[in-house]
Design an enzyme around this catalytic site. Structure first.
Site, PDB file in Angstrom:
ATOM      1  N   CYS A  64     -53.272 -43.870  59.692  1.00  0.00           N
ATOM      2  CA  CYS A  64     -53.134 -43.654  58.247  1.00  0.00           C
ATOM      3  C   CYS A  64     -52.176 -44.643  57.589  1.00  0.00           C
ATOM      4  O   CYS A  64     -52.258 -44.871  56.375  1.00  0.00           O
ATOM      5  CB  CYS A  64     -52.654 -42.228  57.968  1.00  0.00           C
ATOM      6  SG  CYS A  64     -53.829 -40.952  58.459  1.00  0.00           S
ATOM      7  N   GLN A  77     -54.701 -33.437  64.561  1.00  0.00           N
ATOM      8  CA  GLN A  77     -53.761 -33.451  63.442  1.00  0.00           C
ATOM      9  C   GLN A  77     -53.677 -32.097  62.755  1.00  0.00           C
ATOM     10  O   GLN A  77     -52.609 -31.690  62.297  1.00  0.00           O
ATOM     11  CB  GLN A  77     -54.162 -34.530  62.437  1.00  0.00           C
ATOM     12  CG  GLN A  77     -53.968 -35.938  62.957  1.00  0.00           C
ATOM     13  CD  GLN A  77     -54.008 -36.992  61.867  1.00  0.00           C
ATOM     14  OE1 GLN A  77     -53.881 -36.680  60.687  1.00  0.00           O
ATOM     15  NE2 GLN A  77     -54.197 -38.231  62.262  1.00  0.00           N
ATOM     16  N   ARG A  88     -57.971 -31.397  40.829  1.00  0.00           N
ATOM     17  CA  ARG A  88     -58.562 -30.121  40.414  1.00  0.00           C
ATOM     18  C   ARG A  88     -57.641 -29.457  39.400  1.00  0.00           C
ATOM     19  O   ARG A  88     -56.455 -29.281  39.633  1.00  0.00           O
ATOM     20  CB  ARG A  88     -58.761 -29.202  41.627  1.00  0.00           C
ATOM     21  CG  ARG A  88     -59.636 -29.789  42.716  1.00  0.00           C
ATOM     22  CD  ARG A  88     -59.920 -28.763  43.801  1.00  0.00           C
ATOM     23  NE  ARG A  88     -60.623 -29.359  44.929  1.00  0.00           N
ATOM     24  CZ  ARG A  88     -60.054 -29.766  46.047  1.00  0.00           C
ATOM     25  NH1 ARG A  88     -58.738 -29.633  46.190  1.00  0.00           N
ATOM     26  NH2 ARG A  88     -60.760 -30.295  47.021  1.00  0.00           N
ATOM     27  N   SER A 139     -54.889 -33.132  52.708  1.00  0.00           N
ATOM     28  CA  SER A 139     -55.413 -34.285  51.974  1.00  0.00           C
ATOM     29  C   SER A 139     -56.931 -34.272  51.966  1.00  0.00           C
ATOM     30  O   SER A 139     -57.586 -33.658  52.814  1.00  0.00           O
ATOM     31  CB  SER A 139     -54.904 -35.585  52.606  1.00  0.00           C
ATOM     32  OG  SER A 139     -55.273 -35.659  53.968  1.00  0.00           O
ATOM     33  N   HIS A 188     -57.075 -39.335  50.171  1.00  0.00           N
ATOM     34  CA  HIS A 188     -56.454 -40.075  51.271  1.00  0.00           C
ATOM     35  C   HIS A 188     -57.495 -40.959  51.958  1.00  0.00           C
ATOM     36  O   HIS A 188     -58.005 -40.616  53.021  1.00  0.00           O
ATOM     37  CB  HIS A 188     -55.858 -39.073  52.261  1.00  0.00           C
ATOM     38  CG  HIS A 188     -55.128 -39.666  53.422  1.00  0.00           C
ATOM     39  ND1 HIS A 188     -54.720 -40.979  53.481  1.00  0.00           N
ATOM     40  CD2 HIS A 188     -54.717 -39.100  54.599  1.00  0.00           C
ATOM     41  CE1 HIS A 188     -54.105 -41.198  54.639  1.00  0.00           C
ATOM     42  NE2 HIS A 188     -54.088 -40.076  55.329  1.00  0.00           N
ATOM     43  N   CYS A 207     -47.004 -40.326  57.813  1.00  0.00           N
ATOM     44  CA  CYS A 207     -47.293 -39.954  59.196  1.00  0.00           C
ATOM     45  C   CYS A 207     -48.571 -40.648  59.637  1.00  0.00           C
ATOM     46  O   CYS A 207     -49.440 -40.969  58.821  1.00  0.00           O
ATOM     47  CB  CYS A 207     -47.424 -38.435  59.339  1.00  0.00           C
ATOM     48  SG  CYS A 207     -48.697 -37.686  58.298  1.00  0.00           S
ATOM     49  N   GLY A 223     -51.569 -41.250  63.036  1.00  0.00           N
ATOM     50  CA  GLY A 223     -52.156 -40.788  64.277  1.00  0.00           C
ATOM     51  C   GLY A 223     -51.486 -41.420  65.486  1.00  0.00           C
ATOM     52  O   GLY A 223     -51.092 -42.583  65.465  1.00  0.00           O
TER      53      GLY A 223
END
Length: 380
Positions: A89, A149, A208, A235, A336, A366, A368
């Protein structure tokens, strides 16, 4: 020692899964933000020494070094090279770090850093479809269960005593902040409108409005029976691209361009592969120590909202005012697009710092495998 300054930062709007940007090839999506850097600064792209591009799922349409494909798709000179980075990420945040290091060391004078991910066209996990990335020695060390995750986010919620209500409340606030920022035109200067078959996409699609705690309470848990993590406090699966034009101060002066900010400090840290999402905490400590700054010196923070539990655990650790963290909303509301998210966050942070005259900003994500980047920018 030379410095590394950001002279332009742009992004596409972030599209929802199978939304308005899903029909755009990721190389073309990347080319659009490259085009915008030229349009906004007037540079001749022939002066660009390299394009460093983050992308996580490097398979299918996102393989064959998409950085180089994007350069050629943008019509830039064939002399401009490109390379693609995968730090999960944080891929495009790492691209910015590599670009800054190249500038500071004298390897580059002008470089573009950014990234892309079209998760509609290349689903998350596609790169693992043809084989298991965890070999016998990894399994011998960590066991047969692959890192997950979602379960990591659940573990963080437990370890920091974060209730489902706290996570959902945080998610609602992310959407609220993103909506307020959108309505106030805060994203207008950073977003490159994308024409998709006559439809102009210039607003983030994931925001939203009109949510409530009662509505979010009805969303089922995603990873564990009666768990706390849901699609609503995590996300979004997204499509998008972002890019930053970076130079040395000398090159910017020569080009007649005013720097927006300089890369003050850039670090990366490792953490346990499970729960894998706690890395922003040691990365932030490391960045502050290396920079000589304190947490109170930082005026704004972008902490990627992979899950609400990640951001809330970070907040619990550092005790900063929540108003300073993701003030224009985060990935829960905006989306994301994996390999593009680091550059998207930094683009948003740079523009926020300039509009609010904030001297220092810190970004962390953060990643992976149990990693995290942290970057401190200084306003110029």
């Amino acid at each position: 020692m030379k410095d590394a300054v950001i002279v332009a930062a742009v992004r596409t709007a972030v599209g929802k899964k199978n939304g308005a940007l899903s029909s755009v090839h990721p190389a073309d999506l990347s080319a659009l933000v490259l085009d915008s850097l030229v349009d906004r600064t007037g540079i001749d792209p022939v002066i660009v020494d390299d394009v460093i591009w983050g992308c996580v799922s490097q398979v299918g349409e996102q393989t064959f070094d998409i950085a180089r494909t994007a350069v050629l798709s943008a019509g830039w000179p064939e002399s401009v090279p490109g390379t693609t980075v995968d730090r999960q990420c944080g891929s495009s945040q790492q691209a910015i770090h590599f670009a800054a290091a190249g500038l500071a060391s004298g390897q580059y004078d002008v470089v573009v850093a950014g990234g892309v991910e079209s998760m509609s066209r290349i689903p998350m996990g596609s790169a693992q479809a043809t084989g298991n990335p965890f070999g016998p020695r990894y399994v011998a060390r960590y066991g047969v269960d692959p890192p997950n995750q979602g379960l990591g986010a659940e573990a963080i919620a437990e370890d920091w005593s974060l209730s489902r209500l706290a996570l959902d409340t945080y998610a609602l606030e992310s959407h609220h902040r993103a909506a307020v920022a959108t309505d106030a035109g805060c994203f207008a200067d950073e977003i490159v409108p994308v024409d998709v078959d006559g439809q102009v996409v210039s607003s983030d699609e994931g925001i939203r409005r009109g949510g409530s705690i009662d509505k979010l309470a009805n969303v089922r848990s995603a990873f564990r029976d009666n768990g706390r993590i849901t699609a609503a406090n995590a996300s979004q699966i997204s499509d998008g691209s972002a890019a930053l034009l970076m130079m040395t101060s000398g090159a910017a002066s020569k080009a007649g361009l005013r720097p927006l900010a300089r890369v003050h400090t850039a670090v990366v840290a490792g953490s346990a592969p499970m729960p894998m999402l706690t890395g922003p905490i040691p990365a932030t400590h490391k960045a502050l120590k290396k920079s000589g700054l304190t947490i109170d010196d930082i005026g704004v923070f972008e902490v990627n909202e992979a899950f609400a539990s990640v951001a809330l655990a970070w907040l619990s650790e550092f005790g900063v005012s929540p108003d300073k963290v993701n003030p224009r909303g985060g990935a829960i509301a905006l989306g994301h697009p994996l390999g593009g998210s680091g550059a998207r966050l930094m683009t948003t942070m740079v523009h926020h710092m300039r509009s609010e005259s904030i001297r220092y900003g810190l970004q962390t994500m953060c990643e992976g495998g149990g990693q995290a980047n942290a970057t401190i920018l200084e306003l110029l």
